[in-house]
Design a protein around this motif. Structure first.
Motif, PDB file in Angstrom:
ATOM      1  N   ASP A  45       6.381  -6.291  13.607  1.00 14.36           N
ATOM      2  CA  ASP A  45       6.568  -6.201  15.052  1.00 14.36           C
ATOM      3  C   ASP A  45       7.997  -5.810  15.426  1.00 14.36           C
ATOM      4  O   ASP A  45       8.325  -5.686  16.604  1.00 14.36           O
ATOM      5  CB  ASP A  45       6.173  -7.497  15.744  1.00 14.36           C
ATOM      6  N   GLU A  46       8.848  -5.585  14.443  1.00 10.57           N
ATOM      7  CA  GLU A  46      10.225  -5.153  14.698  1.00 10.57           C
ATOM      8  C   GLU A  46      10.479  -3.709  14.270  1.00 10.57           C
ATOM      9  O   GLU A  46      11.592  -3.226  14.359  1.00 10.57           O
ATOM     10  CB  GLU A  46      11.212  -6.075  13.970  1.00 10.57           C
ATOM     11  N   VAL A  47       9.450  -3.028  13.823  1.00 11.19           N
ATOM     12  CA  VAL A  47       9.592  -1.648  13.381  1.00 11.19           C
ATOM     13  C   VAL A  47       9.688  -0.730  14.592  1.00 11.19           C
ATOM     14  O   VAL A  47       8.845  -0.765  15.487  1.00 11.19           O
ATOM     15  CB  VAL A  47       8.393  -1.220  12.502  1.00 11.19           C
ATOM     16  N   GLU A  48      10.728   0.071  14.646  1.00 10.96           N
ATOM     17  CA  GLU A  48      10.874   1.036  15.724  1.00 10.96           C
ATOM     18  C   GLU A  48      10.192   2.326  15.304  1.00 10.96           C
ATOM     19  O   GLU A  48      10.647   3.017  14.393  1.00 10.96           O
ATOM     20  CB  GLU A  48      12.346   1.293  16.028  1.00 10.96           C
ATOM     21  N   VAL A  49       9.096   2.631  15.949  1.00 10.73           N
ATOM     22  CA  VAL A  49       8.352   3.855  15.635  1.00 10.73           C
ATOM     23  C   VAL A  49       8.894   4.963  16.536  1.00 10.73           C
ATOM     24  O   VAL A  49       8.684   4.958  17.741  1.00 10.73           O
ATOM     25  CB  VAL A  49       6.837   3.657  15.874  1.00 10.73           C
ATOM     26  N   MET A  55       7.538  10.649   9.572  1.00 15.27           N
ATOM     27  CA  MET A  55       8.957  10.672   9.927  1.00 15.27           C
ATOM     28  C   MET A  55       9.576  12.023   9.579  1.00 15.27           C
ATOM     29  O   MET A  55      10.279  12.628  10.387  1.00 15.27           O
ATOM     30  CB  MET A  55       9.687   9.536   9.209  1.00 15.27           C
ATOM     31  N   LEU A  56       9.318  12.511   8.364  1.00 11.27           N
ATOM     32  CA  LEU A  56       9.863  13.794   7.927  1.00 11.27           C
ATOM     33  C   LEU A  56       9.362  14.937   8.805  1.00 11.27           C
ATOM     34  O   LEU A  56      10.130  15.815   9.201  1.00 11.27           O
ATOM     35  CB  LEU A  56       9.498  14.050   6.470  1.00 11.27           C
ATOM     36  N   ARG A  57       8.088  14.887   9.136  1.00 11.31           N
ATOM     37  CA  ARG A  57       7.457  15.930   9.951  1.00 11.31           C
ATOM     38  C   ARG A  57       8.143  16.080  11.308  1.00 11.31           C
ATOM     39  O   ARG A  57       8.209  17.173  11.868  1.00 11.31           O
ATOM     40  CB  ARG A  57       5.978  15.592  10.146  1.00 11.31           C
ATOM     41  N   THR A  58       8.661  14.997  11.844  1.00 12.47           N
ATOM     42  CA  THR A  58       9.328  15.047  13.146  1.00 12.47           C
ATOM     43  C   THR A  58      10.838  15.136  13.020  1.00 12.47           C
ATOM     44  O   THR A  58      11.559  14.982  14.001  1.00 12.47           O
ATOM     45  CB  THR A  58       8.952  13.820  13.999  1.00 12.47           C
ATOM     46  N   GLY A  59      11.321  15.349  11.796  1.00 11.70           N
ATOM     47  CA  GLY A  59      12.741  15.554  11.592  1.00 11.70           C
ATOM     48  C   GLY A  59      13.556  14.285  11.413  1.00 11.70           C
ATOM     49  O   GLY A  59      14.781  14.342  11.383  1.00 11.70           O
ATOM     50  N   GLN A  60      12.892  13.157  11.301  1.00 14.22           N
ATOM     51  CA  GLN A  60      13.615  11.902  11.093  1.00 14.22           C
ATOM     52  C   GLN A  60      13.848  11.713   9.595  1.00 14.22           C
ATOM     53  O   GLN A  60      12.919  11.508   8.832  1.00 14.22           O
ATOM     54  CB  GLN A  60      12.835  10.721  11.646  1.00 14.22           C
ATOM     55  N   ASN A  62       0.837  -1.184   0.000  1.00 15.12           N
ATOM     56  CA  ASN A  62       0.000   0.000   0.000  1.00 15.12           C
ATOM     57  C   ASN A  62       0.881   1.246   0.000  1.00 15.12           C
ATOM     58  O   ASN A  62       1.376   1.664   1.047  1.00 15.12           O
ATOM     59  CB  ASN A  62      -0.915  -0.018   1.227  1.00 15.12           C
ATOM     60  N   GLY A  63       1.052   1.814  -1.170  1.00  9.50           N
ATOM     61  CA  GLY A  63       1.889   3.002  -1.337  1.00  9.50           C
ATOM     62  C   GLY A  63       1.431   4.175  -0.493  1.00  9.50           C
ATOM     63  O   GLY A  63       2.248   4.940   0.021  1.00  9.50           O
ATOM     64  N   ALA A  64       0.114   4.323  -0.298  1.00  6.24           N
ATOM     65  CA  ALA A  64      -0.391   5.436   0.505  1.00  6.24           C
ATOM     66  C   ALA A  64       0.038   5.304   1.958  1.00  6.24           C
ATOM     67  O   ALA A  64       0.400   6.289   2.608  1.00  6.24           O
ATOM     68  CB  ALA A  64      -1.913   5.500   0.412  1.00  6.24           C
ATOM     69  N   MET A  65       0.030   4.088   2.491  1.00  9.03           N
ATOM     70  CA  MET A  65       0.451   3.876   3.868  1.00  9.03           C
ATOM     71  C   MET A  65       1.949   4.129   4.023  1.00  9.03           C
ATOM     72  O   MET A  65       2.393   4.713   5.016  1.00  9.03           O
ATOM     73  CB  MET A  65       0.103   2.456   4.325  1.00  9.03           C
ATOM     74  N   ILE A  66       2.728   3.709   3.043  1.00  9.06           N
ATOM     75  CA  ILE A  66       4.170   3.939   3.066  1.00  9.06           C
ATOM     76  C   ILE A  66       4.457   5.438   3.007  1.00  9.06           C
ATOM     77  O   ILE A  66       5.302   5.950   3.747  1.00  9.06           O
ATOM     78  CB  ILE A  66       4.851   3.180   1.917  1.00  9.06           C
ATOM     79  N   ALA A  67       3.737   6.135   2.138  1.00  3.10           N
ATOM     80  CA  ALA A  67       3.932   7.577   2.013  1.00  3.10           C
ATOM     81  C   ALA A  67       3.554   8.298   3.307  1.00  3.10           C
ATOM     82  O   ALA A  67       4.252   9.224   3.737  1.00  3.10           O
ATOM     83  CB  ALA A  67       3.102   8.117   0.842  1.00  3.10           C
ATOM     84  N   GLN A  68       2.479   7.871   3.968  1.00  2.00           N
ATOM     85  CA  GLN A  68       2.066   8.495   5.228  1.00  2.00           C
ATOM     86  C   GLN A  68       3.120   8.288   6.307  1.00  2.00           C
ATOM     87  O   GLN A  68       3.463   9.214   7.050  1.00  2.00           O
ATOM     88  CB  GLN A  68       0.720   7.940   5.706  1.00  2.00           C
ATOM     89  N   ALA A  69       3.670   7.088   6.396  1.00  2.00           N
ATOM     90  CA  ALA A  69       4.726   6.823   7.379  1.00  2.00           C
ATOM     91  C   ALA A  69       5.937   7.707   7.095  1.00  2.00           C
ATOM     92  O   ALA A  69       6.537   8.274   8.017  1.00  2.00           O
ATOM     93  CB  ALA A  69       5.115   5.353   7.358  1.00  2.00           C
ATOM     94  N   GLY A  70       6.279   7.862   5.825  1.00  2.00           N
ATOM     95  CA  GLY A  70       7.391   8.733   5.449  1.00  2.00           C
ATOM     96  C   GLY A  70       7.136  10.176   5.817  1.00  2.00           C
ATOM     97  O   GLY A  70       8.025  10.879   6.313  1.00  2.00           O
ATOM     98  N   TRP A  71       5.916  10.625   5.611  1.00  2.00           N
ATOM     99  CA  TRP A  71       5.552  11.997   5.963  1.00  2.00           C
ATOM    100  C   TRP A  71       5.671  12.213   7.468  1.00  2.00           C
ATOM    101  O   TRP A  71       6.209  13.222   7.926  1.00  2.00           O
ATOM    102  CB  TRP A  71       4.141  12.331   5.492  1.00  2.00           C
TER     103      TRP A  71
END
Length: 70
Positions: free
Chosen positions: A62-66, A41-46, A30-39
């Protein structure tokens, strides 16, 4: 993914929740979900330098560090 659904079912049972998986026709990347996660991250300076980025096809959810949420 059957294994993911098994893991989610176990977590839901432990929390008194019900798992309602979607039809397999909709279980695709799901490209939209990937793009939202990227946004987020960028929004918080990551930011990940392109040279440090990569693709892991079998990345476990379950290994993704949010790091962009409290």
């Amino acid at each position: 993914n059957r294994r993911l659904q098994e893991m989610l079912q176990t977590m839901c049972r432990a929390r008194g929740a019900e798992l309602c998986p979607v039809d397999e026709r909709y279980c695709i990347d799901n490209g939209a979900m990937i793009a939202q996660a990227g946004w987020e991250m960028l929004r918080t300076g990551q930011v990940t330098e392109l040279s440090q980025s990569g693709i892991t096809q079998r990345y476990r959810t379950d290994e993704v560090e949010v790091t962009w949420r409290d």
